[in-house]
Design an enzyme around this catalytic site. Structure first.
Site, PDB file in Angstrom:
ATOM      1  CG  ASP A 110      -1.016  16.832   3.635  1.00  0.00           C
ATOM      2  OD1 ASP A 110      -0.072  17.424   4.182  1.00  0.00           O
ATOM      3  OD2 ASP A 110      -1.352  15.676   3.932  1.00  0.00           O
ATOM      4  NE  ARG A 112     -11.850  12.104   1.620  1.00  0.00           N
ATOM      5  CZ  ARG A 112     -11.563  11.954   2.913  1.00  0.00           C
ATOM      6  NH1 ARG A 112     -12.516  11.946   3.818  1.00  0.00           N
ATOM      7  NH2 ARG A 112     -10.319  11.805   3.320  1.00  0.00           N
ATOM      8  CE  LYS A 117      -2.598   4.763  -1.232  1.00  0.00           C
ATOM      9  NZ  LYS A 117      -2.474   5.388   0.102  1.00  0.00           N
ATOM     10  CD  GLU A 118       0.140  -5.285  -1.514  1.00  0.00           C
ATOM     11  OE1 GLU A 118       0.248  -5.829  -0.389  1.00  0.00           O
ATOM     12  OE2 GLU A 118       1.095  -4.989  -2.244  1.00  0.00           O
ATOM     13  CG  HIS A 141      -5.164  11.025  -3.539  1.00  0.00           C
ATOM     14  ND1 HIS A 141      -4.597  10.896  -2.306  1.00  0.00           N
ATOM     15  CD2 HIS A 141      -6.278  10.251  -3.505  1.00  0.00           C
ATOM     16  CE1 HIS A 141      -5.330  10.080  -1.552  1.00  0.00           C
ATOM     17  NE2 HIS A 141      -6.349   9.678  -2.273  1.00  0.00           N
ATOM     18  CD  GLU A 159      -3.908  14.295  -0.554  1.00  0.00           C
ATOM     19  OE1 GLU A 159      -3.621  13.239  -1.132  1.00  0.00           O
ATOM     20  OE2 GLU A 159      -3.862  14.428   0.684  1.00  0.00           O
ATOM     21  CB  ALA A 166     -11.861   5.476   2.034  1.00  0.00           C
ATOM     22  CD  GLU A 226      -8.540   0.833   5.263  1.00  0.00           C
ATOM     23  OE1 GLU A 226      -7.466   0.216   5.412  1.00  0.00           O
ATOM     24  OE2 GLU A 226      -8.624   2.069   5.399  1.00  0.00           O
ATOM     25  CG  HIS A 227      -9.061   5.566   9.155  1.00  0.00           C
ATOM     26  ND1 HIS A 227      -7.705   5.578   8.919  1.00  0.00           N
ATOM     27  CD2 HIS A 227      -9.249   6.263  10.292  1.00  0.00           C
ATOM     28  CE1 HIS A 227      -7.108   6.264   9.884  1.00  0.00           C
ATOM     29  NE2 HIS A 227      -8.025   6.698  10.723  1.00  0.00           N
TER      30      HIS A 227
END
Length: 135
Positions: free
Chosen positions: A11, A16, A51-52, A59, A78, A90, A93-94
């Protein structure tokens, strides 16, 4: 460039792409991959397999050519594809998850709440897709 770096760094550049609808993600990704100067290295579909923690995105690690003064080199890039709701989740969350000085108990509570929010975002994406298609 060091060959070890070239072989292990996926990457060096990132992009994005934020789409309105989940269906758009797959359509744009397929169009992108059908270009003759894009080579797919790896695909991680966190939309079909979140993801969990609830993270969802598509991606792609690809190789694209760059043109230097005396040669053409293939570099790994990426590309992340998300809906507006996925990107919203996202990004926040970060910011929320990586605050400093939170107890393990509070982090566990936040993780549960964020997972619930991720599920709400998924439901929102599905509802918006239904409205768009008229189903």
């Amino acid at each position: 460039m060091n060959p070890n770096i070239e072989n292990n760094l996926f990457d060096i550049a990132g992009v994005r792409v934020v789409c309105s609808f989940t269906e758009d993600i797959y359509s744009l990704a397929n169009s992108f991959l059908n270009q003759d100067d894009v080579r797919l290295i790896e695909k991680k579909d966190y939309i079909q397999n979140p993801k969990e923690n609830g993270y969802r995105s598509l991606h792609l690690i690809v190789e694209i050519p760059i043109f230097l003064s005396d040669e053409k080199k293939w570099v790994k890039v990426e590309v992340q594809f998300r809906t507006i709701a996925m990107d919203f989740w996202a990004s926040l969350e970060h910011k929320i998850r990586y605050k400093k000085n939170l107890s393990k108990e509070r982090l566990n509570e936040i993780d549960k709440e964020l997972l619930e929010c991720a599920k709400i975002c998924k439901t929102l994406d599905e509802k918006m897709e239904e409205i768009k298609t008229g189903n």
